[in-house]
Design an enzyme around this catalytic site. Structure first.
Site, PDB file in Angstrom:
ATOM      1  N   LYS A 175      -5.618 117.906  58.584  1.00 16.70           N
ATOM      2  CA  LYS A 175      -6.300 119.182  58.738  1.00 16.70           C
ATOM      3  C   LYS A 175      -7.656 119.029  59.415  1.00 16.70           C
ATOM      4  CE  LYS A 175      -3.279 122.006  56.826  1.00 16.70           C
ATOM      5  NZ  LYS A 175      -2.736 123.220  57.486  1.00 16.70           N
ATOM      6  N   ALA A 196      -4.230 112.022  53.256  1.00  9.73           N
ATOM      7  CA  ALA A 196      -3.402 112.312  54.424  1.00  9.73           C
ATOM      8  C   ALA A 196      -3.507 113.781  54.819  1.00  9.73           C
ATOM      9  CB  ALA A 196      -1.947 111.946  54.131  1.00  9.73           C
ATOM     10  N   TYR A 197      -3.508 114.647  53.830  1.00  9.30           N
ATOM     11  CA  TYR A 197      -3.633 116.091  54.056  1.00  9.30           C
ATOM     12  C   TYR A 197      -4.962 116.409  54.725  1.00  9.30           C
ATOM     13  CZ  TYR A 197      -3.889 121.056  52.541  1.00  9.30           C
ATOM     14  OH  TYR A 197      -4.007 122.423  52.476  1.00  9.30           O
ATOM     15  N   ALA A 198      -6.052 115.872  54.170  1.00 11.22           N
ATOM     16  CA  ALA A 198      -7.375 116.139  54.716  1.00 11.22           C
ATOM     17  C   ALA A 198      -7.521 115.586  56.132  1.00 11.22           C
ATOM     18  CB  ALA A 198      -8.444 115.547  53.805  1.00 11.22           C
TER      19      ALA A 198
END
Length: 251
Positions: free
Chosen positions: A158, A153-155
């Site tokens: 971003k 989710a973070y990747a």
């Protein structure tokens, strides 16, 4: 002559960690700083440190996920400081973990606090940045991590921000606005807590960094941002700069 002195930067997530480090580095060059974040006590602490370096600083308590409020925030900053020259989108409040364990709401949070918030702030700042302003958006080497497990989710959020930054750089270049991304590793309070709680995993993580250390928020990340927004790199836009001791390969 210091060409950055007297300019104004708006930095989100500036109450601690990388955001605070960037603020301190810019203050050393004589920039005034609008310190934006969710926790007023942390923001005020950063402001005290900035004022000790001889610059103006003001705290703005806001959750950047409330994108409807961001245009008003920018108006307040310009009214208080008289100008705006640099925007640093650092804030992130998304979730980590295996995708099957993640709710839709948790997945959505990262997009609301990263690309959606950055989009709203960049548009609101655009008229003030015209003619020489600079945008720095923080992304992550997790976008190209060899094993993205728990970072999905973070990747994803971003990666969206990185793509958005590239488009802004191209579309707004005729307006005299530069936009770049940085992908840092730095010893934030969260990472410091993790390294102490998981020393073996932390050791393996540091060993995967060719320079064998985690970056310092001010000395390694903040100073790089000073260079990035300064005149010496005035022809650089649309780039992603890894500030991770050589760990990631962006290709």
């Amino acid at each position: 002559m210091n060409e950055l002195k007297g300019k104004v930067a708006l930095i989100t997530g500036a109450g601690q960690g990388v955001g605070e480090g960037i603020a301190l580095a810019l203050a050393t060059e004589g920039l005034d700083v609008a310190v934006v974040g969710r926790t007023l006590a942390k923001l005020e602490s950063t402001c005290e440190a900035l004022r000790a370096r001889g610059v103006r600083a003001a705290a703005y308590e806001i959750d950047v996920s409330d994108t409807a409020a961001l245009a008003t925030l920018v108006d307040r900053v310009v009214t208080d400081f008289g100008r705006l020259d640099i925007l640093v989108n650092n804030a992130y409040a998304g979730a980590y973990g295996p995708l099957l364990d993640m709710s839709d709401d948790d997945f959505r949070k990262g997009f609301e606090s990263a690309p959606f918030a950055a989009f709203a702030l960049m548009k609101a700042c655009h008229p003030h940045l015209k003619g020489g302003g600079s945008i720095v958006n923080l992304v992550t080497s997790a976008m190209v991590r060899w094993d993205p497990t728990t970072y999905g989710a973070y990747a994803a959020a971003k990666s969206a921000l990185r793509s958005l930054t590239r488009t802004v750089a191209v579309e707004w270049a005729p307006d005299g606005i530069r936009a770049n991304s940085i992908a840092p590793h730095a010893m934030s309070p969260g990472l410091e807590g993790w390294t102490k709680a998981h020393p073996e995993e932390a050791g393996a993580f540091v060993a995967s960094i060719p320079m064998r250390r985690i970056g310092d928020p001010e000395a390694d990340i903040g100073r790089a941002v000073v260079a990035l927004v300064g005149p010496d790199l005035g022809y650089l836009t649309g780039a992603t700069i890894p500030l991770d001791g050589g760990q990631a390969f962006f290709g």
